[in-house]
Design an enzyme around this catalytic site. Sequence first.
Site, PDB file in Angstrom:
ATOM      1  N   GLY A  22      -0.470  29.226  -1.996  1.00  0.00           N
ATOM      2  CA  GLY A  22      -0.256  27.814  -2.263  1.00  0.00           C
ATOM      3  C   GLY A  22       1.226  27.568  -2.486  1.00  0.00           C
ATOM      4  N   CYS A  73       3.426  33.609  -9.300  1.00  0.00           N
ATOM      5  CA  CYS A  73       4.051  32.368  -8.834  1.00  0.00           C
ATOM      6  C   CYS A  73       5.270  32.715  -7.983  1.00  0.00           C
ATOM      7  CB  CYS A  73       4.467  31.520 -10.032  1.00  0.00           C
ATOM      8  SG  CYS A  73       5.178  29.937  -9.555  1.00  0.00           S
ATOM      9  N   LEU A  74       5.386  32.059  -6.832  1.00  0.00           N
ATOM     10  CA  LEU A  74       6.532  32.303  -5.947  1.00  0.00           C
ATOM     11  C   LEU A  74       7.841  31.906  -6.619  1.00  0.00           C
ATOM     12  CD1 LEU A  74       4.926  31.005  -2.642  1.00  0.00           C
ATOM     13  CD2 LEU A  74       5.314  33.393  -3.283  1.00  0.00           C
ATOM     14  N   GLN A 116       8.433  23.271  -5.790  1.00  0.00           N
ATOM     15  CA  GLN A 116       8.975  24.623  -5.615  1.00  0.00           C
ATOM     16  C   GLN A 116      10.045  24.695  -4.528  1.00  0.00           C
ATOM     17  OE1 GLN A 116       4.761  26.324  -5.617  1.00  0.00           O
ATOM     18  NE2 GLN A 116       5.936  28.014  -6.474  1.00  0.00           N
ATOM     19  N   HIS A 150       2.193  22.558 -11.128  1.00  0.00           N
ATOM     20  CA  HIS A 150       3.593  22.495 -10.681  1.00  0.00           C
ATOM     21  C   HIS A 150       4.079  21.045 -10.582  1.00  0.00           C
ATOM     22  CE1 HIS A 150       5.003  26.518  -9.961  1.00  0.00           C
ATOM     23  NE2 HIS A 150       4.005  26.843  -9.169  1.00  0.00           N
ATOM     24  N   HIS A 188      -3.237  25.658 -10.314  1.00  0.00           N
ATOM     25  CA  HIS A 188      -1.872  26.199 -10.389  1.00  0.00           C
ATOM     26  C   HIS A 188      -0.886  25.234  -9.710  1.00  0.00           C
ATOM     27  CE1 HIS A 188       0.980  29.805 -10.147  1.00  0.00           C
ATOM     28  NE2 HIS A 188       1.555  28.916  -9.351  1.00  0.00           N
ATOM     29  N   GLU A 189      -1.245  24.755  -8.497  1.00  0.00           N
ATOM     30  CA  GLU A 189      -0.333  23.872  -7.751  1.00  0.00           C
ATOM     31  C   GLU A 189      -0.235  22.498  -8.407  1.00  0.00           C
ATOM     32  OE1 GLU A 189       1.467  25.441  -5.853  1.00  0.00           O
ATOM     33  OE2 GLU A 189       0.176  27.190  -5.623  1.00  0.00           O
TER      34      GLU A 189
HETATM   35 NI    NI Z   1       3.524  28.757  -8.640  1.00  0.00          NI
END
Ligand code: NI
Length: 177
Positions: free
Chosen positions: A49, A95-96, A54, A141, A137-138
């Site tokens: 995702g 998380c990226l 991000q 963000h 999670h997204e």
């Molecule tokens: Ni993340």
Amino acid sequence: MPVLPIVRLGHPALRAVARALSPEQLAGAEMQQLIDDLVDTMREAHGVGLAASQVAAEIQVFVYESAGHDIPLRVVVNPMITPQERELVYDWEGCLSIPDLRGMVPRHPEVRVQGLDRSGQPLDYLCRGFEARIVQHEFDHLNGVVFLDRMRDFKTLGYIDEWQRMGDGEGDESAVG
Ligand code: NI
């Protein structure tokens, strides 16, 4: 298609509340290009995702996809999330924007997702399990929240390569988005 730089914790976009998009903004060529770029960036980074926050775009858009979990590509604009059960379940996340760390995060096992798709058509669906975890999670963000904020026990936080070196498989099946 350009792959965009993913910002890491410390960048203010990750702590900002994203703006909703108007139908006109969503239909614009610039926004459609950004959505394509989000998908390419997520795939290049091997995430399941990615939220617009991000890539430092403070707008309410996220994308997700997981071939391994039979989850087809979804683009969700101006999302609203409604938990379907009060119960929380724990599983691994990463998380990226917080590279290499994994931790156990409590999430609702099932959520209702409402919003728009990339063409502006209404979305309204239920998802469970791994997909529900990615969505939460997204969605977080877009509200300036990262998975660390949701953790209840930092003793489960660790670097994935340390666990891999010990071969104990901790965090291998994480939702990383
Ligand atoms: Ni993340």
